[in-house]
Enzyme design. Structure first.
Site, PDB file in Angstrom:
ATOM      1  N   ARG A  21      12.099  35.241  39.753  1.00 13.38           N
ATOM      2  CA  ARG A  21      13.498  34.884  40.051  1.00 13.38           C
ATOM      3  C   ARG A  21      14.374  35.357  38.891  1.00 13.38           C
ATOM      4  NH1 ARG A  21      14.184  29.074  42.958  1.00 13.38           N
ATOM      5  NH2 ARG A  21      16.230  29.995  43.329  1.00 13.38           N
ATOM      6  N   PRO A  22      14.695  36.663  38.878  1.00 10.67           N
ATOM      7  CA  PRO A  22      15.452  37.205  37.738  1.00 10.67           C
ATOM      8  C   PRO A  22      16.907  36.751  37.732  1.00 10.67           C
ATOM      9  CG  PRO A  22      15.144  38.905  39.416  1.00 10.67           C
ATOM     10  CD  PRO A  22      14.435  37.670  39.913  1.00 10.67           C
ATOM     11  N   GLN A  39      21.414  40.125  37.452  1.00  6.06           N
ATOM     12  CA  GLN A  39      22.738  40.377  38.046  1.00  6.06           C
ATOM     13  C   GLN A  39      23.789  39.418  37.475  1.00  6.06           C
ATOM     14  OE1 GLN A  39      23.277  43.157  40.115  1.00  6.06           O
ATOM     15  NE2 GLN A  39      21.198  43.458  39.336  1.00  6.06           N
ATOM     16  N   LYS A  60      23.908  20.538  49.248  1.00  3.12           N
ATOM     17  CA  LYS A  60      23.309  20.635  47.912  1.00  3.12           C
ATOM     18  C   LYS A  60      23.805  21.883  47.172  1.00  3.12           C
ATOM     19  CE  LYS A  60      19.013  22.506  47.193  1.00  3.12           C
ATOM     20  NZ  LYS A  60      18.811  23.462  46.095  1.00  3.12           N
ATOM     21  N   ASN A  61      23.709  23.039  47.810  1.00  2.00           N
ATOM     22  CA  ASN A  61      23.974  24.272  47.076  1.00  2.00           C
ATOM     23  C   ASN A  61      25.467  24.489  46.804  1.00  2.00           C
ATOM     24  OD1 ASN A  61      21.276  24.673  46.799  1.00  2.00           O
ATOM     25  ND2 ASN A  61      21.097  26.153  48.485  1.00  2.00           N
ATOM     26  N   ASP A 105      16.251  29.579  53.545  1.00  2.87           N
ATOM     27  CA  ASP A 105      15.962  28.163  53.277  1.00  2.87           C
ATOM     28  C   ASP A 105      15.568  27.401  54.548  1.00  2.87           C
ATOM     29  OD1 ASP A 105      16.533  28.758  50.681  1.00  2.87           O
ATOM     30  OD2 ASP A 105      18.519  27.840  50.662  1.00  2.87           O
ATOM     31  N   CYS A 127      12.513  26.240  42.570  1.00  5.45           N
ATOM     32  CA  CYS A 127      11.345  26.522  43.426  1.00  5.45           C
ATOM     33  C   CYS A 127      10.674  27.823  43.012  1.00  5.45           C
ATOM     34  CB  CYS A 127      11.781  26.617  44.878  1.00  5.45           C
ATOM     35  SG  CYS A 127      12.437  25.088  45.539  1.00  5.45           S
ATOM     36  N   ARG A 168      17.274  25.283  39.575  1.00  4.99           N
ATOM     37  CA  ARG A 168      17.795  26.632  39.491  1.00  4.99           C
ATOM     38  C   ARG A 168      19.280  26.649  39.093  1.00  4.99           C
ATOM     39  NH1 ARG A 168      15.730  31.348  38.470  1.00  4.99           N
ATOM     40  NH2 ARG A 168      17.044  33.029  39.201  1.00  4.99           N
ATOM     41  N   ARG A 210      14.704  16.643  45.598  1.00  2.00           N
ATOM     42  CA  ARG A 210      15.730  17.492  44.982  1.00  2.00           C
ATOM     43  C   ARG A 210      16.832  17.838  45.979  1.00  2.00           C
ATOM     44  NH1 ARG A 210      13.600  22.714  43.613  1.00  2.00           N
ATOM     45  NH2 ARG A 210      15.822  23.024  43.441  1.00  2.00           N
TER      46      ARG A 210
HETATM   47  C1  EPZ Z   1      20.209  30.391  46.070  1.00  3.69           C
HETATM   48  O1  EPZ Z   1      19.263  30.724  45.072  1.00  3.69           O
HETATM   49  C2  EPZ Z   1      19.817  29.041  46.614  1.00  3.69           C
HETATM   50  N1  EPZ Z   1      19.856  28.086  45.509  1.00  3.69           N
HETATM   51  C3  EPZ Z   1      18.425  29.103  47.234  1.00  3.69           C
HETATM   52  O2  EPZ Z   1      18.203  27.865  47.882  1.00  3.69           O
HETATM   53  C4  EPZ Z   1      18.399  30.197  48.318  1.00  3.69           C
HETATM   54  O3  EPZ Z   1      17.079  30.387  48.759  1.00  3.69           O
HETATM   55  C5  EPZ Z   1      18.941  31.518  47.771  1.00  3.69           C
HETATM   56  O4  EPZ Z   1      20.226  31.319  47.138  1.00  3.69           O
HETATM   57  C6  EPZ Z   1      19.110  32.571  48.858  1.00  3.69           C
HETATM   58  O5  EPZ Z   1      19.962  32.100  49.860  1.00  3.69           O
HETATM   59  C7  EPZ Z   1      21.036  27.565  45.153  1.00  3.69           C
HETATM   60  O6  EPZ Z   1      22.084  27.845  45.728  1.00  3.69           O
HETATM   61  C8  EPZ Z   1      21.015  26.581  44.051  1.00  3.69           C
HETATM   62  P1  EPZ Z   1      19.812  34.597  44.965  1.00  3.69           P
HETATM   63  P2  EPZ Z   1      19.553  31.917  44.062  1.00  3.69           P
HETATM   64  O7  EPZ Z   1      20.338  34.900  43.624  1.00  3.69           O
HETATM   65  O8  EPZ Z   1      21.003  31.938  43.781  1.00  3.69           O
HETATM   66  C9  EPZ Z   1      17.236  38.489  43.754  1.00  3.69           C
HETATM   67  C10 EPZ Z   1      17.033  25.927  48.439  1.00  3.69           C
HETATM   68  O9  EPZ Z   1      15.950  25.784  49.063  1.00  3.69           O
HETATM   69  N2  EPZ Z   1      17.990  38.438  42.478  1.00  3.69           N
HETATM   70  O10 EPZ Z   1      20.720  34.736  46.134  1.00  3.69           O
HETATM   71  O11 EPZ Z   1      18.612  31.792  42.941  1.00  3.69           O
HETATM   72  C11 EPZ Z   1      16.252  37.332  43.896  1.00  3.69           C
HETATM   73  O12 EPZ Z   1      15.036  37.627  43.249  1.00  3.69           O
HETATM   74  C12 EPZ Z   1      17.178  26.989  47.392  1.00  3.69           C
HETATM   75  O13 EPZ Z   1      18.023  25.192  48.593  1.00  3.69           O
HETATM   76  C13 EPZ Z   1      17.866  39.455  41.574  1.00  3.69           C
HETATM   77  O14 EPZ Z   1      17.118  40.421  41.777  1.00  3.69           O
HETATM   78  O15 EPZ Z   1      19.166  33.145  44.983  1.00  3.69           O
HETATM   79  C14 EPZ Z   1      16.155  37.215  45.403  1.00  3.69           C
HETATM   80  O16 EPZ Z   1      15.222  38.141  45.878  1.00  3.69           O
HETATM   81  C15 EPZ Z   1      15.910  27.591  47.003  1.00  3.69           C
HETATM   82  N3  EPZ Z   1      18.580  39.376  40.390  1.00  3.69           N
HETATM   83  C16 EPZ Z   1      17.549  37.602  45.910  1.00  3.69           C
HETATM   84  O17 EPZ Z   1      18.158  38.320  44.819  1.00  3.69           O
HETATM   85  C17 EPZ Z   1      19.416  38.341  40.137  1.00  3.69           C
HETATM   86  O18 EPZ Z   1      20.064  38.345  39.068  1.00  3.69           O
HETATM   87  C18 EPZ Z   1      18.451  36.436  46.279  1.00  3.69           C
HETATM   88  O19 EPZ Z   1      18.526  35.503  45.204  1.00  3.69           O
HETATM   89  C19 EPZ Z   1      19.548  37.300  41.080  1.00  3.69           C
HETATM   90  C20 EPZ Z   1      18.820  37.368  42.241  1.00  3.69           C
END
Ligand code: EPZ
Length: 428
Positions: A122-123, A126, A22-23, A305, A117, A93, A397
């Site tokens: 979820r900022p 970055q 998926k991702n 996940d 989710c 997302r 999803r």
């Molecule tokens: C991806 O989400 C995945 N989604 C999520 O999988 C997964 O849980 C996550 O990565 C972590 O592995 C997709 O790939 C579509 P991140 P993403 O940006 O990209 C913080 C599932 O169940 N952060 O790596 O949104 C954030 O708050 C889903 O398949 C910032 O602070 O995750 C978190 O604490 C759910 N600023 C950490 O980083 C930002 O600009 C990791 O988030 C971005 C993120």
């Protein structure tokens, strides 16, 4: 609305085939917009997040043609719009990847903020920092994120947090930017490598994907490509844990064992037997699970996940385990649901203290998010009696043909309409 009805307590046996990741799919499909020619993407999972991304591509004018259930041909050439509205992005997302892809294609993008989710805040700061470093101006106004760059220029970008989404979005925006982009503290997940491989197959010049430093030398054109998506690490892990939680014996086929190392390591600690082959993994469990501490971390750490699913296994373990969430602020919302089935779990900040019980009892529960939903299914399969899992649109999803796949392993699980009288599952 539909729900799953499960009669639990039966060990899963047999083999199950894993679909595309998926991702990876939700990043690779928008990446087609960078190409000057049509692309064919294969091994797509049949899940609603893929349907949503394909809708987003159609909504901006791309020509999308399904060639089979798992392969699609996309011609990006007719795509003229740079706007993706809320009715398309809600609940997903990965719609944020349309920002990076459209910025690269049209030098501007207007995308409604992503859903997905609920794990607390979820900022996307970055992502925005990356776009700005590449020369874009980013404004959030009237519920839309608007990015514009007269010309994207390569830059050095250090991510303050390891973010999958920001790494992917910056890769998308930088692939055709002028000069060299270096992403430091980049995410290393298998889907990052898959996206880089896809972009490189179209003529991009991306090095270091899968390490903490990704270097992208901008190219001006990308050609079409025929690309097959990697197997889904988390779908595979979910069936591995389900096999162990039900005391079963399951061969999980079409996997990349390298992507499953952290999950295998924990399953062995918990007492499962795991056999690895080139493209499959066999998991069996003959005794009660043993207690084990788990901490989630970015790849190659134990995946967040898989946190709710492994918690179900530990809820049945002999002894007390601690599960610590190292990625998200609030990923324990499922605990309340699991408690309804008799689990003994106390959440303290980012940790859950899980005291194993002898058995879980079937109960009406709901999927509070995608992986939480998968955890409820595993709990229902392992529990005594009947479990109903509601709000399964979250599960749809990210898991293809879930009921059919579990049924092929001998499970008693049915998808039924929520408001109709459902079929009583006999002989369970
Ligand atoms: C991806 O989400 C995945 N989604 C999520 O999988 C997964 O849980 C996550 O990565 C972590 O592995 C997709 O790939 C579509 P991140 P993403 O940006 O990209 C913080 C599932 O169940 N952060 O790596 O949104 C954030 O708050 C889903 O398949 C910032 O602070 O995750 C978190 O604490 C759910 N600023 C950490 O980083 C930002 O600009 C990791 O988030 C971005 C993120």
């Amino acid at each position: 609305m539909q729900k799953f009805v499960i009669k639990g307590g039966k060990p899963l046996r047999g083999s199950v085939r894993i679909g595309g990741a998926k991702n990876a799919a939700v990043a690779i499909l928008p990446a087609v917009l960078l190409s000057d020619e049509p692309c064919v993407i294969e091994n797509l999972p049949e899940i609603s997040d893929v349907t949503s991304i394909l809708k987003a591509l159609t909504s901006i004018g791309a020509e999308v043609k399904m060639l089979s259930k798992s392969s699609v041909s996309i011609d990006p050439r007719p795509a003229k719009s740079f706007t993706v509205t809320k009715d398309i992005t809600k609940g997903m997302r990965a719609s944020s990847y349309m920002l990076g892809a459209l910025l690269s294609r049209c030098n501007r993008a207007r995308v409604s903020p992503p859903g997905g989710c609920d794990f607390g805040v979820r900022p996307i700061d970055q992502h925005i920092k990356g776009f700005e470093a590449l020369g874009a101006k980013v404004i959030i106004d009237n519920g839309m994120v608007y990015a514009r760059a007269p010309k994207l220029m390569g830059a050095s970008i250090y991510l303050d947090v390891v973010s999958v989404g920001a790494t992917i979005n910056i890769m998308l925006a930088a692939t055709k930017a002028a000069g060299l982009t270096v992403i430091e503290n980049a995410a290393k997940e298998p889907h990052i490598v898959d996206l880089a491989n896809f972009l490189n197959s179209m003529g991009a010049n991306i090095m270091g994907a899968g390490t903490g430093v990704i270097k992208i030398r901008g190219v001006s054109h990308l050609h079409g490509s025929n690309y097959s998506i990697i197997p889904d690490q988390i779908e595979a892990g979910t069936y591995m844990v389900a096999a162990a939680a039900t005391g079963g014996d399951v061969t999980i086929e079409n996997v990349t064992p390298k992507h499953l190392e952290s999950i295998v390591a924990k399953l062995i600690e918990i007492g499962a037997d795991v056999e690895e082959f080139d493209e499959s993994i066999r998991v069996s469990m003959k005794s009660r699970p043993k207690k084990c501490n788990v901490k989630t971390m970015p790849h190659p750490g134990f995946p967040t996940d898989m946190q709710p699913q492994i918690a179900v296994l530990l809820a049945l373990a002999d002894g007390t385990s601690i599960v610590t969430e190292g990625v998200w602020d609030n990923r324990f919302r499922y605990v309340e649901q699991l408690s309804l089935m008799g689990a003994d779990i106390q959440v303290d900040g980012k940790s859950a203290i899980i005291t194993g019980v002898n058995h879980l009892n079937g109960a009406p529960v709901k999927a509070v998010d995608l992986r939480a939903g998968a955890a409820m299914i595993i709990a229902g399969l392992a529990a005594t009696g009947e479990t109903t899992v509601e709000e399964i649109d979250h599960i749809d999803r990210g898991y293809e043909n879930l009921a059919e796949k579990f049924k092929s392993l001998g499970a008693h699980i049915e998808r039924v309409d929520d408001f109709s009288e459902y079929k009583v599952i006999k002989n369970a």
